[in-house]
Design an enzyme around this catalytic site. Structure first.
Site, mmCIF file in Angstrom:
data_model
loop_
_atom_site.group_PDB
_atom_site.id
_atom_site.type_symbol
_atom_site.label_atom_id
_atom_site.label_comp_id
_atom_site.label_asym_id
_atom_site.label_seq_id
_atom_site.Cartn_x
_atom_site.Cartn_y
_atom_site.Cartn_z
ATOM 1 N N GLU A 291 -7.246 67.177 98.587
ATOM 2 C CA GLU A 291 -7.773 66.477 99.767
ATOM 3 C C GLU A 291 -8.678 67.474 100.487
ATOM 4 O O GLU A 291 -8.211 68.299 101.275
ATOM 5 C CB GLU A 291 -6.636 66.041 100.706
ATOM 6 N N CYS A 325 -11.108 66.227 109.185
ATOM 7 C CA CYS A 325 -11.842 66.037 107.917
ATOM 8 C C CYS A 325 -12.688 64.781 107.997
ATOM 9 O O CYS A 325 -13.689 64.659 107.304
ATOM 10 C CB CYS A 325 -10.876 65.980 106.748
HETATM 11 P P1 NAD Z 1 -8.581 76.413 103.956
HETATM 12 O O1 NAD Z 1 -9.078 75.911 102.646
HETATM 13 O O2 NAD Z 1 -9.151 77.651 104.495
HETATM 14 O O3 NAD Z 1 -6.981 76.635 103.898
HETATM 15 C C1 NAD Z 1 -6.095 75.611 103.510
HETATM 16 C C2 NAD Z 1 -4.794 76.234 103.001
HETATM 17 O O4 NAD Z 1 -5.034 76.953 101.800
HETATM 18 C C3 NAD Z 1 -4.154 77.231 103.946
HETATM 19 O O5 NAD Z 1 -2.763 77.039 103.902
HETATM 20 C C4 NAD Z 1 -4.563 78.568 103.350
HETATM 21 O O6 NAD Z 1 -3.696 79.620 103.686
HETATM 22 C C5 NAD Z 1 -4.503 78.271 101.885
HETATM 23 N N1 NAD Z 1 -5.341 79.119 101.024
HETATM 24 C C6 NAD Z 1 -6.495 79.749 101.329
HETATM 25 N N2 NAD Z 1 -6.994 80.364 100.236
HETATM 26 C C7 NAD Z 1 -6.140 80.116 99.221
HETATM 27 C C8 NAD Z 1 -6.114 80.460 97.847
HETATM 28 N N3 NAD Z 1 -7.074 81.190 97.285
HETATM 29 N N4 NAD Z 1 -5.084 80.015 97.083
HETATM 30 C C9 NAD Z 1 -4.107 79.243 97.630
HETATM 31 N N5 NAD Z 1 -4.091 78.895 98.933
HETATM 32 C C10 NAD Z 1 -5.084 79.316 99.718
HETATM 33 O O7 NAD Z 1 -8.793 75.193 104.983
HETATM 34 P P2 NAD Z 1 -8.653 75.166 106.578
HETATM 35 O O8 NAD Z 1 -9.745 75.962 107.197
HETATM 36 O O9 NAD Z 1 -7.251 75.457 106.980
HETATM 37 O O10 NAD Z 1 -8.868 73.611 106.881
HETATM 38 C C11 NAD Z 1 -10.105 72.995 107.099
HETATM 39 C C12 NAD Z 1 -10.573 72.244 105.863
HETATM 40 O O11 NAD Z 1 -9.581 71.312 105.416
HETATM 41 C C13 NAD Z 1 -11.813 71.400 106.138
HETATM 42 O O12 NAD Z 1 -12.707 71.520 105.071
HETATM 43 C C14 NAD Z 1 -11.261 69.991 106.234
HETATM 44 O O13 NAD Z 1 -12.206 68.980 105.966
HETATM 45 C C15 NAD Z 1 -10.185 70.033 105.198
HETATM 46 N N6 NAD Z 1 -9.209 68.968 105.416
HETATM 47 C C16 NAD Z 1 -9.212 67.907 104.545
HETATM 48 C C17 NAD Z 1 -8.341 66.851 104.747
HETATM 49 C C18 NAD Z 1 -8.333 65.674 103.812
HETATM 50 O O14 NAD Z 1 -7.363 64.921 103.838
HETATM 51 N N7 NAD Z 1 -9.363 65.456 103.003
HETATM 52 C C19 NAD Z 1 -7.445 66.881 105.825
HETATM 53 C C20 NAD Z 1 -7.447 67.989 106.684
HETATM 54 C C21 NAD Z 1 -8.345 69.022 106.470
#
Ligand code: NAD
Length: 554
Positions: A291, A325
């Site tokens: 997602e 998002c």
């Molecule tokens: P992010 O990708 O930076 O982090 C998300 C999660 O992944 C965190 O728990 C982080 O610690 C972990 N993470 C980071 N790098 C990783 C790796 N290499 N391996 C495994 N885990 C890792 O996202 P964010 O800044 O927390 O959130 C914002 C983003 O999320 C935006 O792009 C938003 O659109 C998206 N989002 C999407 C939805 C949806 O349902 N489509 C919902 C909410 C947020």
């Protein structure tokens, strides 16, 4: 943004420092934390690991209030060894839980629903305090968990397979859903409760164990949520690792994703990280549900009811300070109404004032981190570099423009910009999801052109058309094979932002194709098998294939 580094070492040695911090906590923050029993232990930190027991001896993360800059608490996450133990306990918990009858699992979910409802306002407040969204949205997020728990209770009696007609006499085929295993849930900062709720409710109803690795910048919210759930599991003598928690940074996330003990990874976050996770899980043939980011557009036709379209677009663009998002990133206006629409919309933007997200009247809270402020500034530089017209906003708030207690907060002016018409759709201004309240505007003459722009980005999450013409609606929805919106969410006279739990939620293309929450999303949380049963005295092959062994045996 993570503040762990040397703190990890300091945390274990300087308890005085910790005690000092907790004494300095503002009344505003301590009221919220105390209501959820989020108090540090004797070493000054809060435990960030739950696998049936609370622990945590890994890196120390600081939870920082985005509105004030105040350090709310220090949380000790999972060490590599603790993570491994948590994974093994999740597997053991799964072996126990898969044998619990599904309606009984539903009853556990019902009790979780009740426990969440009893703490709805308190949990909503910690979301607001720690993530920065306004209080009503924080409470709304908890309500979403309650709603999906209700849904999961019903689902626990309806996760049915099918009986399929066989082409062979005396045969029947069953399609059987069985519990899948351990589901690793990795979640983003912006929905620190609801996204976990969507996953937990379906995963638990399906008979799985779930291990949650939340965003490292919202650890307190995940601890408070897990405490509520753990109390129900423990009361029912269910192993706590059915709903485990491992707080940590990227390294902990990577270890969860790589582990063969995790049968499915459900990841919510950025496109960049999702791309890596998709590859990693695929390379070990695990299941993955993605997602990812959106880049959502609103299209307004000449016959739209502007008294609805304008405020709805306003919420989509500036609500949650543009950190959903599904936030509205692009607005496409028909030439005939563009002037009037923008006149009304900018007037609404000008009414916004930044405030404490915990205060009931605040509509504009802070961005989540200092890093988000940089993302905002970068987007403005980009817009300015091509000569965009900034209709409103265009800068962060300086400390001197903010109430005294919010001067260290991450507040920015929501921005509406019109890039020059010649800036192509392929430009980063249109293609990039800026996770901040920056919205761009473009004028069109034909609906087909606007639909092409809507679809002309890599992401495919949410989209919205404003019209009262049924012909435009049919085209937009792609009915009868029309080339409509290619997004996972295709709204009519409803903004891009926000969704109910009843329908499957998710996006297409670079948003990852995943579906969570309602609809048929539950089908991803189970293992499917096709079972052909022969209850006849013959053993015919399918498709009439003949494999005559009579001559071989005579
Ligand atoms: P992010 O990708 O930076 O982090 C998300 C999660 O992944 C965190 O728990 C982080 O610690 C972990 N993470 C980071 N790098 C990783 C790796 N290499 N391996 C495994 N885990 C890792 O996202 P964010 O800044 O927390 O959130 C914002 C983003 O999320 C935006 O792009 C938003 O659109 C998206 N989002 C999407 C939805 C949806 O349902 N489509 C919902 C909410 C947020």
């Amino acid at each position: 943004m993570i503040y762990r580094t040397a703190l990890s070492r300091v945390a274990r040695t300087t308890n005085v420092h910790r005690g000092h911090l907790s004494r300095l906590l503002s009344t505003r923050a301590s009221t919220v934390l105390n209501a959820l029993d989020l108090t540090p232990s004797s070493n000054g930190t809060i435990s960030g690991v739950y696998d049936g027991q609370w622990g945590g001896s890994g890196d120390v993360l600081e939870s920082i209030c985005p509105a004030t800059g105040e350090v709310l608490a220090q949380v000790q996450g999972a060490s590599p060894q603790e993570l491994q133990i948590a994974l093994e306990k999740s597997q053991e918990a799964f072996e126990f839980f898969r044998a619990v009858p599904a309606p009984k699992r539903g009853d556990i979910l019902r009790q979780i629903r009740e426990a969440l409802a009893a703490k709805r306002d308190e949990l909503g407040a910690i979301v607001s305090l720690e993530m920065g969204k306004i209080r009503t949205e924080g409470v709304g997020e908890v309500q979403e968990f309650i709603d999906i728990a209700d849904y999961g209770v019903g689902l626990s009696r309806m996760m049915n397979g099918r009986v399929v007609s066989s082409e062979r006499p005396g045969h029947s085929i069953l399609e059987v859903p069985s519990p899948l295993g351990v589901v690793g849930v990795l979640s983003a900062f912006n929905f620190p409760v609801a996204v976990y709720g969507w996953n937990l409710a379906l995963s638990l109803a399906a008979g799985n164990a779930t291990l949650w690795k939340p965003s490292p910048t919202t650890p307190l919210t995940s601890i408070a949520t897990t405490k509520i759930i753990a109390s129900v599991l423990e009361k029912n003598s269910i192993p706590g690792a059915v709903a485990g928690l491992v707080i940590g940074d990227q390294d902990v996330g990577e270890a969860v994703v790589q582990s063969e003990l995790v049968d499915m990874v459900s990841f919510t976050g950025s496109e960049r990280v999702g791309r890596q996770i998709g590859k990693t899980v695929q390379s070990r043939f695990g299941k993955v549900l993605l997602e990812l980011g959106g880049n959502n557009a609103v299209i307004v036709l000449p016959d739209a009811d502007l008294s609805l379209a304008v405020p709805s677009t306003f919420f989509g663009a500036v609500g949650t300070a543009g950190q959903r998002c599904t936030s509205t990133r692009r607005i496409y206006l028909h030439r005939s109404i563009a002037h009037e629409f923008l006149h009304r919309l900018t007037a609404l933007y000008k009414t916004l004032t930044p405030g404490d997200p915990l205060e009931p009247r605040t509509l504009l809270g802070p961005l989540h981190t200092k890093n988000s402020m940089d993302i905002f500034s970068y987007a403005l530089d980009s817009l300015n570099s091509v000569g965009s017209e900034i209709l409103v906003g265009g800068s962060p708030y300086l400390g001197s423009h903010l109430p005294t207690h919010l001067r260290e907060g991450n507040f920015v002016r929501p921005t509406l910009a019109v890039p020059p018409a010649e800036v192509p759709l392929s430009h980063g201004i249109w293609q990039t999801e800026t996770f901040a309240p920056v919205t761009t505007v473009k004028i069109f003459d034909e609906l087909d052109e606007a639909i092409e722009w809507n679809n002309g980005v890599k992401q495919g999450l949410s989209s919205s058309l404003w019209t009262r013409d049924v012909r435009s609606v049919g085209k937009w929805l792609g009915l009868g094979g029309a080339k409509g919106s290619d997004c996972g969410i295709v709204n009519v006279n409803v903004g891009t932002s926000g969704a109910e739990i009843g329908a499957a939620f998710g996006g297409n293309k670079n948003t990852g194709w995943g579906r969570e929450s309602g609809g048929d999303a539950w089908k991803q949380y189970v293992r499917w098998s096709a079972a052909t049963i022969n209850f006849s005295d013959e053993a015919p092959l399918a498709q009439g294939v003949s494999f005559d062994t009579s001559s071989a045996t005579s």
